[in-house]
Scaffold this motif. Structure first.
Motif, PDB file in Angstrom:
ATOM      1  N   ASP A   1      -3.262  -8.998   7.858  1.00  0.00           N
ATOM      2  CA  ASP A   1      -2.782 -10.305   7.403  1.00  0.00           C
ATOM      3  C   ASP A   1      -3.502 -11.391   8.191  1.00  0.00           C
ATOM      4  O   ASP A   1      -3.468 -11.377   9.432  1.00  0.00           O
ATOM      5  CB  ASP A   1      -1.271 -10.429   7.620  1.00  0.00           C
ATOM      6  CG  ASP A   1      -0.496  -9.416   6.785  1.00  0.00           C
ATOM      7  OD1 ASP A   1      -0.910  -9.143   5.656  1.00  0.00           O
ATOM      8  OD2 ASP A   1       0.517  -8.893   7.293  1.00  0.00           O
ATOM      9  N   SER A  34      -5.922  -2.952   2.962  1.00  0.00           N
ATOM     10  CA  SER A  34      -5.392  -4.109   2.237  1.00  0.00           C
ATOM     11  C   SER A  34      -5.439  -5.346   3.114  1.00  0.00           C
ATOM     12  O   SER A  34      -5.014  -5.319   4.264  1.00  0.00           O
ATOM     13  CB  SER A  34      -3.946  -3.850   1.803  1.00  0.00           C
ATOM     14  OG  SER A  34      -3.905  -2.726   0.948  1.00  0.00           O
ATOM     15  N   VAL A  35      -5.963  -6.415   2.541  1.00  0.00           N
ATOM     16  CA  VAL A  35      -6.086  -7.670   3.287  1.00  0.00           C
ATOM     17  C   VAL A  35      -5.307  -8.754   2.548  1.00  0.00           C
ATOM     18  O   VAL A  35      -5.482  -8.939   1.341  1.00  0.00           O
ATOM     19  CB  VAL A  35      -7.566  -8.091   3.425  1.00  0.00           C
ATOM     20  CG1 VAL A  35      -7.675  -9.385   4.229  1.00  0.00           C
ATOM     21  CG2 VAL A  35      -8.386  -6.985   4.078  1.00  0.00           C
ATOM     22  N   SER A  36      -4.448  -9.440   3.277  1.00  0.00           N
ATOM     23  CA  SER A  36      -3.679 -10.542   2.682  1.00  0.00           C
ATOM     24  C   SER A  36      -3.993 -11.840   3.402  1.00  0.00           C
ATOM     25  O   SER A  36      -3.936 -11.899   4.631  1.00  0.00           O
ATOM     26  CB  SER A  36      -2.177 -10.270   2.785  1.00  0.00           C
ATOM     27  OG  SER A  36      -1.822  -9.169   1.986  1.00  0.00           O
ATOM     28  N   VAL A  37      -4.315 -12.855   2.614  1.00  0.00           N
ATOM     29  CA  VAL A  37      -4.512 -14.195   3.173  1.00  0.00           C
ATOM     30  C   VAL A  37      -3.158 -14.905   3.089  1.00  0.00           C
ATOM     31  O   VAL A  37      -2.667 -15.183   1.996  1.00  0.00           O
ATOM     32  CB  VAL A  37      -5.580 -14.975   2.384  1.00  0.00           C
ATOM     33  CG1 VAL A  37      -5.721 -16.389   2.942  1.00  0.00           C
ATOM     34  CG2 VAL A  37      -6.917 -14.245   2.423  1.00  0.00           C
ATOM     35  N   LEU A  38      -2.559 -15.155   4.236  1.00  0.00           N
ATOM     36  CA  LEU A  38      -1.219 -15.761   4.253  1.00  0.00           C
ATOM     37  C   LEU A  38      -1.258 -17.265   4.456  1.00  0.00           C
ATOM     38  O   LEU A  38      -0.266 -17.951   4.236  1.00  0.00           O
ATOM     39  CB  LEU A  38      -0.361 -15.108   5.342  1.00  0.00           C
ATOM     40  CG  LEU A  38      -0.150 -13.596   5.210  1.00  0.00           C
ATOM     41  CD1 LEU A  38       0.809 -13.106   6.283  1.00  0.00           C
ATOM     42  CD2 LEU A  38       0.366 -13.231   3.835  1.00  0.00           C
ATOM     43  N   GLY A  89      -8.338  -0.726  -1.409  1.00  0.00           N
ATOM     44  CA  GLY A  89      -7.228  -1.535  -0.936  1.00  0.00           C
ATOM     45  C   GLY A  89      -7.169  -2.876  -1.643  1.00  0.00           C
ATOM     46  O   GLY A  89      -8.140  -3.336  -2.237  1.00  0.00           O
ATOM     47  N   GLU A  90      -5.987  -3.493  -1.558  1.00  0.00           N
ATOM     48  CA  GLU A  90      -5.769  -4.748  -2.277  1.00  0.00           C
ATOM     49  C   GLU A  90      -6.250  -5.937  -1.456  1.00  0.00           C
ATOM     50  O   GLU A  90      -6.222  -5.913  -0.233  1.00  0.00           O
ATOM     51  CB  GLU A  90      -4.276  -4.920  -2.545  1.00  0.00           C
ATOM     52  CG  GLU A  90      -3.687  -3.881  -3.469  1.00  0.00           C
ATOM     53  CD  GLU A  90      -2.173  -4.036  -3.565  1.00  0.00           C
ATOM     54  OE1 GLU A  90      -1.539  -4.283  -2.518  1.00  0.00           O
ATOM     55  OE2 GLU A  90      -1.643  -3.924  -4.682  1.00  0.00           O
ATOM     56  N   SER A 106      -1.173 -15.428  -0.476  1.00  0.00           N
ATOM     57  CA  SER A 106       0.177 -15.954  -0.721  1.00  0.00           C
ATOM     58  C   SER A 106       0.077 -17.152  -1.659  1.00  0.00           C
ATOM     59  O   SER A 106      -0.891 -17.930  -1.601  1.00  0.00           O
ATOM     60  CB  SER A 106       0.833 -16.370   0.599  1.00  0.00           C
ATOM     61  OG  SER A 106       0.172 -17.472   1.166  1.00  0.00           O
ATOM     62  N   MET A 118      -5.086  -9.797  -1.321  1.00  0.00           N
ATOM     63  CA  MET A 118      -4.000 -10.644  -1.821  1.00  0.00           C
ATOM     64  C   MET A 118      -4.033 -12.004  -1.132  1.00  0.00           C
ATOM     65  O   MET A 118      -4.614 -12.165  -0.070  1.00  0.00           O
ATOM     66  CB  MET A 118      -2.642  -9.986  -1.544  1.00  0.00           C
ATOM     67  CG  MET A 118      -2.501  -8.547  -2.003  1.00  0.00           C
ATOM     68  SD  MET A 118      -2.456  -8.390  -3.791  1.00  0.00           S
ATOM     69  CE  MET A 118      -0.791  -8.940  -4.135  1.00  0.00           C
ATOM     70  N   SER A 126      -0.379 -20.420   0.051  1.00  0.00           N
ATOM     71  CA  SER A 126      -1.724 -20.826   0.490  1.00  0.00           C
ATOM     72  C   SER A 126      -2.407 -21.674  -0.579  1.00  0.00           C
ATOM     73  O   SER A 126      -3.023 -22.700  -0.277  1.00  0.00           O
ATOM     74  CB  SER A 126      -2.574 -19.588   0.785  1.00  0.00           C
ATOM     75  OG  SER A 126      -2.038 -18.857   1.850  1.00  0.00           O
TER      76      SER A 126
END
Lengths: 129, 237
Positions: free
Chosen positions: A83, A118-122, B103-104, B108, B106, B111
């Protein structure tokens, strides 16, 4: 978190999960466009559980985490969730792809078979006024 | 304590009473049967020791500082939980026949909404209120003419490839009086599309801007007293 979760590395030296996670964290933080690693609820709870039990993950799972990163190994595959907050000077999707690529490369270079990363840009924020 | 060894009923005392019954009121004085029954008296004596040991362990756990969660850790978790609520749900950065094995990726919704708000803030005649981001299902047209998802039609991506996700944006604003609202909104819309594309990397397929009110420049932020209403599957930010 226990250092007993040692894992085999390609070049023979055992790599503990905390060491691997710290290495990944450093690489992610220094990826262009990454402002910081972002702690998430899941990540924090994992760390709290680890504090109490000495490990993250269930039976058959070796795992470790720092703020914003959880790495786990199961059935020969190592997966990671990352994250991050990104800089508006960079396109978020490109930063996420670069982080994913970096983590997968690091896992491979440490003798792991990379599973899903998995990478999430928060958060997306300007770092310069 | 005399307990029968019957494999199907291993908790019955010699007198026929179940040891669980004795345990259930171990904190109370013995009843009429127990005051005369040697089996029950023996059981009560053993259970009293067990009860005392249990109470002692519970007290020891309560007094053990290592078993307490650091208040700072709890505060941190609550702060993170609040952040997660504010961030809204996540949407994929790429759509298509993606390599799920890799993998994903994503982002928010918060953002993207933050970028939209920042763009709005650069237009002095506009005050942004609510912003909602929605993922637009991509439509794929396969060689046989069959379509999947959405109303439009475009060739589907090859297996193992992905494309930038498509999103639509709903933004409500207030504007200063005496302005050509149509031109202002068109200008803002173009600016949002350019900035979100550049900073996020998703395709903006639609920007609906609703002018809800006219605000006086002398007044404060017109959105200050407007509560955000979170819709299902979307983020109002």
């Amino acid at each position: 978190m226990s250092d007993a979760t040692s894992l085999p590395a390609a070049n023979g030296a055992p790599v503990t999960m905390p060491t691997l996670t710290a290495t990944i964290a450093h690489a992610v933080r220094t990826t262009p466009g990454v402002v910081r690693l972002e702690p998430s609820m899941k990540n924090s709870l994992n760390r709290l559980i680890a504090k109490g039990t000495g490990r993250v993950g269930g039976p058959g799972i070796s795992a470790a985490g720092v703020d914003g990163i959880v790495v786990s190994t199961r059935d020969g595959l190592t997966t990671a969730t990352v994250d991050i907050a990104t800089d508006t000077a960079y396109t978020a999707v490109n930063v996420a792809v670069a982080v994913q690529h970096t983590v997968r490369e690091l896992l491979s270079s440490h003798g792991h078979e990379p599973g899903p990363v998995s990478v999430s840009v928060l958060s997306v924020e300007p770092t310069t006024p | 304590m005399a307990v029968t060894s019957n494999s199907t009923d291993t908790t019955t005392l010699g007198c026929g009473r179940d040891v669980d019954d004795v345990w259930s009121h171990i904190d109370n004085p013995p009843d009429a049967h127990e005051t005369t029954c040697p089996d029950c008296q023996a059981a009560r004596a053993d259970l009293a020791s067990l009860n005392a040991a249990t109470q002692q362990m519970v007290k020891a756990d309560l007094d053990d500082p290592t078993l307490r969660i650091d208040p700072a850790v709890l505060d941190n978790i609550v702060a993170i939980a609040r952040s997660e609520v504010r961030r809204g749900s996540k949407i994929p950065l790429r759509q298509g026949s993606e390599g799920q094995f890799e993998g994903e990726l994503m982002i928010s919704e918060h953002s993207i909404a933050t970028v939209v708000r920042r763009v709005s803030d650069t237009v002095p005649e506009v005050e942004a209120r609510r912003c909602r981001i929605r993922l637009t299902p991509r439509t794929h047209r396969f060689p046989g003419g069959q379509e999947t998802e959405g109303a439009g039609a475009e060739p589907g991506p090859a297996l193992g490839t992905t494309r930038p996700s498509q999103v639509s944006i709903d933004l409500s604003v207030t504007v200063l009086p005496h302005l050509a609202i149509g031109e202002l909104v068109d200008s803002l819309r173009n600016l949002i599309i350019l900035t979100v594309t550049a900073e996020i990397g998703v395709e903006v397929t639609r920007v609906d801007i609703t002018v809800e009110d006219i605000h006086d420049p002398a007044e404060g932020d017109p959105g200050d007293d407007q509560p955000d209403v979170n819709g299902q599957g979307s983020a109002d930010v």
